[in-house]
Write a protein that holds these residues in place. Structure first.
Motif, mmCIF file in Angstrom:
data_model
loop_
_atom_site.group_PDB
_atom_site.id
_atom_site.type_symbol
_atom_site.label_atom_id
_atom_site.label_comp_id
_atom_site.label_asym_id
_atom_site.label_seq_id
_atom_site.Cartn_x
_atom_site.Cartn_y
_atom_site.Cartn_z
ATOM 1 N N LEU A 57 -5.953 -31.588 23.376
ATOM 2 C CA LEU A 57 -4.640 -31.303 22.972
ATOM 3 C C LEU A 57 -3.404 -31.531 24.084
ATOM 4 O O LEU A 57 -2.571 -30.912 24.059
ATOM 5 N N ARG A 58 -3.999 -32.648 25.121
ATOM 6 C CA ARG A 58 -3.132 -32.865 25.983
ATOM 7 C C ARG A 58 -1.802 -33.602 25.391
ATOM 8 O O ARG A 58 -1.770 -34.226 24.459
ATOM 9 N N LYS A 59 -0.629 -32.983 25.828
ATOM 10 C CA LYS A 59 0.875 -33.274 25.323
ATOM 11 C C LYS A 59 0.969 -33.102 23.926
ATOM 12 O O LYS A 59 1.752 -33.752 23.373
ATOM 13 N N ARG A 60 0.133 -32.134 23.358
ATOM 14 C CA ARG A 60 0.482 -31.514 22.103
ATOM 15 C C ARG A 60 1.138 -30.191 22.363
ATOM 16 O O ARG A 60 1.152 -29.654 23.457
ATOM 17 N N PRO A 61 1.896 -29.880 21.118
ATOM 18 C CA PRO A 61 2.501 -28.392 21.369
ATOM 19 C C PRO A 61 1.639 -27.193 21.255
ATOM 20 O O PRO A 61 1.957 -26.357 20.266
ATOM 21 N N VAL A 62 0.389 -27.066 22.042
ATOM 22 C CA VAL A 62 -0.478 -26.175 21.965
ATOM 23 C C VAL A 62 -0.224 -25.484 23.473
ATOM 24 O O VAL A 62 -0.655 -26.267 24.366
ATOM 25 N N THR A 63 0.180 -24.197 23.627
ATOM 26 C CA THR A 63 0.038 -23.608 24.978
ATOM 27 C C THR A 63 -1.399 -23.194 25.371
ATOM 28 O O THR A 63 -2.133 -23.265 24.916
ATOM 29 N N GLU A 64 -1.319 -23.144 26.858
ATOM 30 C CA GLU A 64 -2.603 -22.805 27.547
ATOM 31 C C GLU A 64 -3.066 -21.672 27.098
ATOM 32 O O GLU A 64 -4.464 -21.380 26.974
ATOM 33 N N SER A 65 -2.399 -20.626 26.797
ATOM 34 C CA SER A 65 -2.709 -19.204 26.157
ATOM 35 C C SER A 65 -3.348 -19.585 24.861
ATOM 36 O O SER A 65 -4.442 -18.935 24.571
ATOM 37 N N ARG A 66 -2.881 -20.401 24.010
ATOM 38 C CA ARG A 66 -3.522 -20.623 22.886
ATOM 39 C C ARG A 66 -4.922 -21.230 23.015
ATOM 40 O O ARG A 66 -5.789 -21.026 22.222
ATOM 41 N N ASP B 59 -4.307 -28.362 15.161
ATOM 42 C CA ASP B 59 -3.462 -29.444 15.434
ATOM 43 C C ASP B 59 -4.289 -30.732 15.213
ATOM 44 O O ASP B 59 -5.559 -30.990 15.693
ATOM 45 N N THR B 60 -3.927 -31.213 14.087
ATOM 46 C CA THR B 60 -4.641 -32.532 13.455
ATOM 47 C C THR B 60 -4.566 -33.582 14.656
ATOM 48 O O THR B 60 -5.630 -34.350 14.333
ATOM 49 N N VAL B 61 -3.788 -33.846 15.339
ATOM 50 C CA VAL B 61 -3.838 -34.806 16.552
ATOM 51 C C VAL B 61 -5.028 -34.673 17.153
ATOM 52 O O VAL B 61 -5.679 -35.419 17.742
ATOM 53 N N GLY B 62 -5.113 -33.444 17.799
ATOM 54 C CA GLY B 62 -5.959 -32.944 18.639
ATOM 55 C C GLY B 62 -7.638 -32.915 17.905
ATOM 56 O O GLY B 62 -8.371 -33.412 18.686
ATOM 57 N N TYR B 63 -7.658 -32.750 16.615
ATOM 58 C CA TYR B 63 -8.699 -32.758 15.989
ATOM 59 C C TYR B 63 -9.122 -33.988 15.787
ATOM 60 O O TYR B 63 -10.384 -34.320 16.156
#
Length: 158
Positions: free
Chosen positions: A74-83, A120-124
């Protein structure tokens, strides 16, 4: 708790508070020897999990390793650390609730992919490319086609 600065085993808790989802306690500590302050996080562990690798080796489950893998995907994706922490906590709880003390690395990977597909599909796709050891461009094409297939079936039903 061992001081990370001087190695002394004696420390004093200065502040304790639960984290946002209540699954861990954050403690602020002070070393009684050197006076340095540090933070620890305590989590409830229902049972010791053992990971069975593809080659049959068994290793203790490491939550931090799962966190690292998902964080990289999920690096550089719009997903927070808490998520990310919530995702991993959910995965660990799911593994612990299964009642099994031994879990295959394949099962952990599949569970992580299921969650990442929804988050997140890109992270997937990133996670799948490492987990499934993609070696050719067609491997990416196949997973992208598989991702689109359920959406196409849903559209046909509507």
């Amino acid at each position: 708790m061992r001081c990370p600065f001087c190695g002394n085993l004696e420390s004093q808790v200065r502040d304790s508070r639960p984290n946002e989802e209540g699954s861990a306690i954050r403690r602020r500590r002070a070393c009684l020897s050197c006076g340095q302050r540090f933070t620890t996080v305590e989590r409830v562990q229902l049972r010791d999990l053992t990971v069975v690798k593809a080659d049959g080796r068994k290793t203790p489950f490491e939550r931090d390793k799962l966190v690292r893998s998902i964080r990289i995907a999920l690096r550089k994706r719009p997903v927070t650390e808490s998520r990310i922490e919530l995702i991993v906590t959910g995965l660990v709880r799911q593994l612990e609730a299964s009642g099994e003390t031994e879990v295959s690395s394949a099962r952990i990977g599949e569970l992580a992919m299921d969650v990442l597909r929804d988050v997140d599909t890109v992270g997937y796709v990133r996670f799948a490319s490492v987990y499934r050891d993609f070696t050719e461009a067609k491997d990416f094409s196949e997973i992208l086609t598989a991702m689109d297939a359920p959406a196409a079936l849903q559209t046909e039903k509507d």
